[in-house]
Design a protein around this motif. Structure first.
Motif, mmCIF file in Angstrom:
data_model
loop_
_atom_site.group_PDB
_atom_site.id
_atom_site.type_symbol
_atom_site.label_atom_id
_atom_site.label_comp_id
_atom_site.label_asym_id
_atom_site.label_seq_id
_atom_site.Cartn_x
_atom_site.Cartn_y
_atom_site.Cartn_z
ATOM 1 N N SER A 1 27.665 -11.127 11.075
ATOM 2 C CA SER A 1 28.143 -10.183 12.084
ATOM 3 C C SER A 1 26.961 -9.369 12.615
ATOM 4 C CB SER A 1 29.179 -9.289 11.412
ATOM 5 O OG SER A 1 29.681 -8.399 12.350
ATOM 6 N N GLY A 2 26.884 -9.232 13.930
ATOM 7 C CA GLY A 2 25.805 -8.464 14.541
ATOM 8 C C GLY A 2 24.539 -9.258 14.798
ATOM 9 N N SER A 3 24.550 -10.547 14.508
ATOM 10 C CA SER A 3 23.329 -11.351 14.645
ATOM 11 C C SER A 3 23.088 -11.834 16.071
ATOM 12 C CB SER A 3 23.375 -12.549 13.686
ATOM 13 O OG SER A 3 24.471 -13.389 13.985
ATOM 14 N N GLY A 4 24.061 -11.658 16.971
ATOM 15 C CA GLY A 4 23.832 -12.029 18.367
ATOM 16 C C GLY A 4 24.659 -13.200 18.857
ATOM 17 N N LYS A 5 25.635 -13.644 18.063
ATOM 18 C CA LYS A 5 26.426 -14.817 18.454
ATOM 19 C C LYS A 5 27.205 -14.572 19.748
ATOM 20 C CE LYS A 5 28.762 -14.956 14.597
ATOM 21 N NZ LYS A 5 28.184 -13.759 13.943
ATOM 22 N N SER A 6 27.908 -13.449 19.802
ATOM 23 C CA SER A 6 28.691 -13.163 21.014
ATOM 24 C C SER A 6 27.784 -12.973 22.214
ATOM 25 C CB SER A 6 29.521 -11.896 20.853
ATOM 26 O OG SER A 6 30.277 -11.978 19.682
ATOM 27 N N THR A 7 26.662 -12.334 21.992
ATOM 28 C CA THR A 7 25.710 -12.125 23.087
ATOM 29 C C THR A 7 25.258 -13.468 23.647
ATOM 30 O OG1 THR A 7 24.996 -10.043 22.095
ATOM 31 C CG2 THR A 7 23.476 -11.072 23.654
ATOM 32 N N LEU A 8 24.908 -14.390 22.770
ATOM 33 C CA LEU A 8 24.475 -15.719 23.199
ATOM 34 C C LEU A 8 25.599 -16.450 23.937
ATOM 35 C CD1 LEU A 8 22.388 -18.007 23.161
ATOM 36 C CD2 LEU A 8 23.253 -18.672 20.921
#
Ligand code: ADP
Ligand code: ADP
Length: 232
Positions: free
Chosen positions: A40-47
């Motif tokens: 969580s918070g690693s950037g998956k949704s952003t990507l």
């Protein structure tokens, strides 16, 4: 040909000193299935949002389905999403007031597909996905696994270059999760390019030949899943 090309992509949200993502380079070839994992918070949704045309990068180039999208305006992005991307979500995001068939038809109508052609495509998808008997039912009457099949049919109705799935098994019980895994694997085998964001390691292993692991916004590991997958 490549369906996704990210080059030096950075996403920085206002006021944050470290980027939420990047710099990241990522290429997904036509017909590939790639899983994106990370805490969580690693950037998956952003990507995912950058690839889906829901957001724009701070720096770098984003091409999807042969179209450069990082410079598009809102209208161009909306059209891109409609025409080239199919999305599947954890909680299905179906419209409960529309029948199964009408949910599937909606993106085709928004894209201006002639009615008869859209109806034929929807019927074909419902048959392939085993939901034809529910065409006139409302999504609320269906099981989770059936609802996700409807969502997949809706995602594919415009024949998108890319199917993006965000935790597609996250809300399903074991049996339905298995069903949806098999479905995504079948789609991949039939040539569909698929990108999955998921914590479900069984899904990543069974469906994707590569896993991209995000840690603190950096794509660290591009492991090869093929050996494990072929043992099944
Ligand atoms: P994941 O999907 O892996 O949980 P996200 O892409 O949501 O990760 O988040 C990556 C980082 O960016 C996190 O530090 C998160 O707090 C931050 N972030 C995400 N969205 C926003 C936003 N709209 N505004 C500010 N910071 C954000
Ligand atoms: P706007 O500033 O109105 O949002 P864009 O910069 O997004 O416009 O797009 C400019 C034009 O590029 C659009 O009006 C459209 O004609 C074309 N265009 C945008 N997206 C696509 C697409 N996915 N496929 C084909 N043409 C597109």
């Amino acid at each position: 040909t490549n369906v996704i090309e990210l080059e030096g992509v950075v996403k920085r949200y206002q006021s944050a000193d470290t980027p939420a993502l990047g710099p990241v380079d990522l290429v997904v070839a036509e017909g590939e299935a790639v899983a994106i994992t990370g805490p969580s918070g690693s950037g998956k949704s952003t990507l995912l949002n950058l690839v889906a045309g829901l957001d724009r990068p701070t720096e770098g180039r984003v091409s999807v389905g042969g179209l450069r999208i990082d410079g598009l305006g809102e209208r161009g992005l909306a059209r891109f999403r409609r025409e080239r991307i199919g999305m599947v979500f954890q909680f299905f995001n179906l419209l409960d007031d529309l029948t199964v068939a009408d949910n599937i038809l909606l993106p085709a109508q928004l894209a201006g597909t002639p009615r008869a052609a859209a109806a034929a495509r929807a019927a074909e998808l419902m048959a392939v996905l085993g939901i034809a008997e529910h065409a006139r039912a409302y999504p609320g009457r269906l099981s989770g696994g059936e609802r996700q099949r409807v969502a997949v049919a809706r995602a594919l109705v415009n024949r998108p270059a890319l199917l993006l799935a965000d935790e597609p098994t996250g809300a399903l019980d074991t049996a339905s999760g298995h069903e949806v895994r098999e479905l995504l694997l079948d789609l991949h085998r039939s040539g569909q390019t698929v990108v999955l964001v998921t914590h479900d390691l069984a899904l990543a292993r069974s469906c994707a030949e590569r896993t991209v692991s995000l840690v603190d916004g950096n794509a660290l590991d591009h492991s090869d899943n093929r050996d494990e997958r072929d043992e099944r």
